[in-house]
Design an enzyme around this catalytic site. Structure first.
Site, PDB file in Angstrom:
ATOM      1  N   ARG A   1     -24.103  24.986 -72.419  1.00 28.71           N
ATOM      2  CA  ARG A   1     -25.457  25.516 -72.597  1.00 28.71           C
ATOM      3  C   ARG A   1     -26.454  25.027 -71.566  1.00 28.71           C
ATOM      4  O   ARG A   1     -27.202  25.806 -70.979  1.00 28.71           O
ATOM      5  CB  ARG A   1     -26.032  25.115 -73.978  1.00 28.71           C
ATOM      6  CG  ARG A   1     -25.687  26.021 -75.094  1.00 28.71           C
ATOM      7  CD  ARG A   1     -25.530  25.195 -76.341  1.00 28.71           C
ATOM      8  NE  ARG A   1     -24.415  24.305 -76.138  1.00 28.71           N
ATOM      9  CZ  ARG A   1     -23.142  24.656 -76.379  1.00 28.71           C
ATOM     10  NH1 ARG A   1     -22.885  25.821 -76.885  1.00 28.71           N
ATOM     11  NH2 ARG A   1     -22.141  23.836 -76.137  1.00 28.71           N
ATOM     12  N   THR A   2     -26.510  23.718 -71.369  1.00 26.71           N
ATOM     13  CA  THR A   2     -27.594  23.184 -70.546  1.00 26.71           C
ATOM     14  C   THR A   2     -27.443  23.663 -69.108  1.00 26.71           C
ATOM     15  O   THR A   2     -28.386  24.182 -68.507  1.00 26.71           O
ATOM     16  CB  THR A   2     -27.599  21.639 -70.619  1.00 26.71           C
ATOM     17  OG1 THR A   2     -27.559  21.269 -71.998  1.00 26.71           O
ATOM     18  CG2 THR A   2     -28.843  21.072 -69.978  1.00 26.71           C
TER      19      THR A   2
ATOM     20  N   ARG B   1     -27.259  15.825 -65.251  1.00 29.22           N
ATOM     21  CA  ARG B   1     -26.666  15.215 -66.450  1.00 29.22           C
ATOM     22  C   ARG B   1     -25.726  14.120 -65.992  1.00 29.22           C
ATOM     23  O   ARG B   1     -24.956  14.300 -65.034  1.00 29.22           O
ATOM     24  CB  ARG B   1     -25.900  16.250 -67.271  1.00 29.22           C
ATOM     25  CG  ARG B   1     -25.085  15.596 -68.391  1.00 29.22           C
ATOM     26  CD  ARG B   1     -24.514  16.594 -69.345  1.00 29.22           C
ATOM     27  NE  ARG B   1     -25.551  17.190 -70.170  1.00 29.22           N
ATOM     28  CZ  ARG B   1     -25.322  18.000 -71.193  1.00 29.22           C
ATOM     29  NH1 ARG B   1     -24.074  18.298 -71.524  1.00 29.22           N
ATOM     30  NH2 ARG B   1     -26.307  18.516 -71.896  1.00 29.22           N
TER      31      ARG B   1
ATOM     32  N   LYS C   1     -15.701   9.405 -54.832  1.00 27.87           N
ATOM     33  CA  LYS C   1     -15.364   8.464 -53.737  1.00 27.87           C
ATOM     34  C   LYS C   1     -16.236   7.221 -53.806  1.00 27.87           C
ATOM     35  O   LYS C   1     -16.218   6.398 -52.894  1.00 27.87           O
ATOM     36  CB  LYS C   1     -15.589   9.158 -52.389  1.00 27.87           C
ATOM     37  CG  LYS C   1     -14.764  10.396 -52.176  1.00 27.87           C
ATOM     38  CD  LYS C   1     -15.086  10.977 -50.795  1.00 27.87           C
ATOM     39  CE  LYS C   1     -15.135  12.486 -50.826  1.00 27.87           C
ATOM     40  NZ  LYS C   1     -15.833  13.033 -49.663  1.00 27.87           N
TER      41      LYS C   1
ATOM     42  N   HIS D   1     -32.394  13.688 -74.145  1.00 30.97           N
ATOM     43  CA  HIS D   1     -32.044  15.043 -73.711  1.00 30.97           C
ATOM     44  C   HIS D   1     -33.315  15.895 -73.862  1.00 30.97           C
ATOM     45  O   HIS D   1     -33.411  16.753 -74.741  1.00 30.97           O
ATOM     46  CB  HIS D   1     -30.902  15.580 -74.583  1.00 30.97           C
ATOM     47  CG  HIS D   1     -30.223  16.804 -74.064  1.00 30.97           C
ATOM     48  ND1 HIS D   1     -30.727  17.594 -73.026  1.00 30.97           N
ATOM     49  CD2 HIS D   1     -29.055  17.412 -74.453  1.00 30.97           C
ATOM     50  CE1 HIS D   1     -29.906  18.601 -72.805  1.00 30.97           C
ATOM     51  NE2 HIS D   1     -28.884  18.517 -73.654  1.00 30.97           N
TER      52      HIS D   1
HETATM   53  N1   CP Z   1     -26.797  21.174 -76.309  1.00 32.27           N
HETATM   54  C1   CP Z   1     -26.137  20.838 -75.176  1.00 32.27           C
HETATM   55  O1   CP Z   1     -26.546  19.927 -74.443  1.00 32.27           O
HETATM   56  O2   CP Z   1     -25.011  21.575 -74.951  1.00 32.27           O
HETATM   57  P1   CP Z   1     -24.070  21.407 -73.670  1.00 32.27           P
HETATM   58  O3   CP Z   1     -23.443  20.046 -73.742  1.00 32.27           O
HETATM   59  O4   CP Z   1     -23.094  22.529 -73.748  1.00 32.27           O
HETATM   60  O5   CP Z   1     -24.960  21.497 -72.450  1.00 32.27           O
END
Ligand code: CP
Length: 305
Positions: free
Chosen positions: A51-52, A101, A80, A129
């Site tokens: 999603r993100t 991320r 590396k 998040h």
């Molecule tokens: N909600 C969320 O962060 O989903 P993903 O891990 O798929 O990005």
């Protein structure tokens, strides 16, 4: 230059403004289709995501911009031994804004100190998040009409669930919100969130190990997955993973207008039969996430439409 590392980087007024812009994008998508012409989003994902990452990419493409990046650490020079700070310094020369991320708490903050362009935290370990929280806020705003006076139940892995931490931080700034924290003993909300954002602010809260007991009072039920990837041993994960399973029978205990949210992915904690219930808002929530990420990109790039 602004970054988004923690949801508290934005004031309540700024969050309200993002919601307003997202609403306008939903109503008038064509107006925004060229807003980011010649702009490039870099997606640096050192951890898996559906999603993100894809909603960020879809957001930038829908704004007329372009996207580059990687979706796993092994396909970057992190494999590396390159540091996060060097990666950020280099990639910020190739794009106008970065979404990152990383499994290590604080990595996007480190990146922001070495980047020449805005950095967005797209999830850092068991920490925060904030863009999931933007999606969550728009969902609640649309489906409950606002935030004030809501009783919000957060259920499951409150220890490692970074979406829960960021959502509590954000909602703790609205009047009359009450939190109901539902988890096994081992997965209770960490004190770095509970002390600072609930106790310090005298926000009413209740803790329970039973979802059934507290269900009738909830306006919002935020279910979460037990975060397998943050456990140190498989045995503990297997013991705790099915602590809560939301079923159609349990939904009978809830208010008629309660909404069920989940940041997804779900594993086993919401039965698929619940998807048919109009109160299940978790798939709508994923789409709200795209619109809020569009509004966020515009804000951090100082683009007004
Ligand atoms: N909600 C969320 O962060 O989903 P993903 O891990 O798929 O990005």
């Amino acid at each position: 230059m602004r970054h988004l590392i923690n949801i508290l980087d934005f004031s309540v007024e700024e969050l309200d403004e993002l919601i307003k812009v997202a609403d306008d994008i939903i109503a008038n998508p064509v107006k925004y289709q060229d807003a980011c012409n010649h702009k490039i989003l870099g997606t640096l994902f050192f951890e898996p995501s559906t999603r993100t990452r894809l909603s960020f990419e879809s957001a930038m493409l829908s704004l007329g911009g372009q996207v580059l990046g990687f979706s796993e650490a092994n396909s970057s020079s992190a494999a590396k031994g390159e540091s996060v700070s060097d990666t950020a310094a280099v990639v910020s020369g190739y794009c106008d804004i970065i979404a990152m991320r990383h499994p290590k708490e604080g990595a996007p903050l480190v990146a922001s100190a070495h980047s020449h362009v805005p950095v967005i935290n797209a999830g850092d370990g068991g920490h925060y998040h904030p863009t999931q929280t933007l999606a969550d806020l728009l969902t609640i705003h649309h489906e409950k009409g606002g935030f004030e006076g809501l009783t919000v139940g957060l259920c499951g892995d409150l220890k490692f669930g970074r979406t829960v931490h960021s959502l509590i931080e954000a909602l703790s700034r609205y009047k009359g919100v009450k939190f109901v924290l539902i988890s096994p003993e081992e997965l209770k909300l960490p004190s770095f969130v509970k002390d600072e954002y609930i106790k310090e602010k005298n926000i009413p809260y209740e803790q329970s190990t039973s979802l059934d007991d507290v269900m009738p009072q909830l306006d919002v039920l935020y279910m979460t997955r037990v975060q397998k990837e943050r456990f140190f041993n498989e045995e503990d994960y297997l013991r705790l993973k099915d602590s809560y399973i939301l079923t159609t029978d349990k939904m009978k205990l809830a208010k008629d207008d309660m909404i069920v949210m989940h940041p997804l992915p779900r594993v086993n904690e919401i039965s698929v039969a619940v998807d048919e219930d109009p109160r299940a808002s978790y798939f709508r929530q994923t789409l709200y996430g795209k619109y809020m990420r569009m509004a966020l990109i515009l804000k951090l790039l100082n683009i007004t439409v």
